[in-house]
Scaffold this active site. Sequence first.
Site, PDB file in Angstrom:
ATOM      1  N   ASP A  30       0.830  -1.206   0.000  1.00 37.15           N
ATOM      2  CA  ASP A  30       0.000   0.000   0.000  1.00 37.15           C
ATOM      3  C   ASP A  30       0.865   1.256   0.000  1.00 37.15           C
ATOM      4  O   ASP A  30       0.594   2.216   0.730  1.00 37.15           O
ATOM      5  CB  ASP A  30      -0.947   0.003   1.197  1.00 37.15           C
ATOM      6  N   LYS A  56       1.951   4.704  -1.119  1.00 39.81           N
ATOM      7  CA  LYS A  56       1.294   5.858  -1.733  1.00 39.81           C
ATOM      8  C   LYS A  56       1.755   7.102  -0.987  1.00 39.81           C
ATOM      9  O   LYS A  56       2.276   7.007   0.143  1.00 39.81           O
ATOM     10  CB  LYS A  56      -0.224   5.711  -1.679  1.00 39.81           C
ATOM     11  N   ASN A  63       1.152   7.766   2.765  1.00 44.47           N
ATOM     12  CA  ASN A  63       1.852   6.902   3.705  1.00 44.47           C
ATOM     13  C   ASN A  63       3.327   7.259   3.810  1.00 44.47           C
ATOM     14  O   ASN A  63       4.112   6.500   4.383  1.00 44.47           O
ATOM     15  CB  ASN A  63       1.703   5.430   3.296  1.00 44.47           C
ATOM     16  N   ASP A  92       2.347   3.008   7.867  1.00 45.59           N
ATOM     17  CA  ASP A  92       1.123   2.258   7.580  1.00 45.59           C
ATOM     18  C   ASP A  92       1.395   0.899   6.944  1.00 45.59           C
ATOM     19  O   ASP A  92       1.321   0.726   5.733  1.00 45.59           O
ATOM     20  CB  ASP A  92       0.179   3.078   6.689  1.00 45.59           C
ATOM     21  N   THR A 150      -4.507   0.472  -3.072  1.00 43.96           N
ATOM     22  CA  THR A 150      -5.279   1.652  -3.420  1.00 43.96           C
ATOM     23  C   THR A 150      -5.346   1.725  -4.937  1.00 43.96           C
ATOM     24  O   THR A 150      -4.313   1.693  -5.592  1.00 43.96           O
ATOM     25  CB  THR A 150      -4.606   2.923  -2.845  1.00 43.96           C
TER      26      THR A 150
END
Length: 319
Positions: free
Chosen positions: A74, A76, A79, A95, A114
């Site tokens: 994840d 991105k 984060n 995260d 995401t």
Amino acid sequence: MKPLRIKHPNIVSLEDIYESSTHLYLVMQLVSGGELFDRIVDKGFYTEKDASMLIQQILDAVTYLHELGIVHRDLKPENLLYYSVDEDSKIMISDFGLSKIEGAGSVMSTACGTPGYVAPEVLAQKPYSKAVDCWSIGVISYILLCGYPPFYDENDAKLFEQILKAEYEFDSPYWDDISESAKDFIQHLMEKDPNKRYTCDQALQHPWIAGDTALDKNIHESVSAQIKKNFAKSKWKQAFNATAVIRHMRKLQLGTSQEGSVQNTPTSPCHGTLLVPGGDSKNGSPCEECSLPSPHSPVQTEQNLLTNHSHSCHYSNRV
């Protein structure tokens, strides 16, 4: 439960754990420098070289994770946090709520991440590897150089189609002043075939990272304007599990899953072995109304196909 100690200068660390009869308390490293986009927008001067240095730190950290057999899943911009308010502060990855430890003989196939940052093989519901993190780093690099996502559409079905086909462009005028080396770097990471995609080690050797091909031209005005237009804080708070996405992908005939059932995205940060936990809910947070204009045309509010909520924030809704 014995935690897996992750210690790297560019990763938010888990300092301690306290457990009561009803609660598990996680003591995290203090990171006070704020979010990546906020820092870029607040700058008065921002260049390719700045972006290159940021990506180098991310690559170093993800290389470390991959060596431990950990896939973040994840990555991105939201984060990515600055360690302190200092001008030369390092960037930190946070995260780990969707992260996974690769085991001997295990295969990752759960759809999570995401949408705007997830690799094509995840949306295609194929078994995938740590190469999904490298794709996400390519997407982050793209955004850092223009201020908007490489994939965007009013319709989720078309958005997924773009990602599945790896259809993206270096639009004019936003990319006119960006070096060919930067574009080449992104193309190697945002390669549709995970077997041909750059690994973190290969990306670290690219001249845009290891050499001197990153330009010093100030691109702050254009990039910050697009960031403000395309990434509002309200859009960073959406969280959805994998089930809804798989259901809608099947309806849209965008996937060819061979699995008999769909797994929910784990709501616990543990995943069997405790990693650095995430900072937001993984089983759905309250939805906020938002809109997300592309650099070409405004996106109209529509029924989001991922949930029953009505908004058009395609790029930050967690799958």
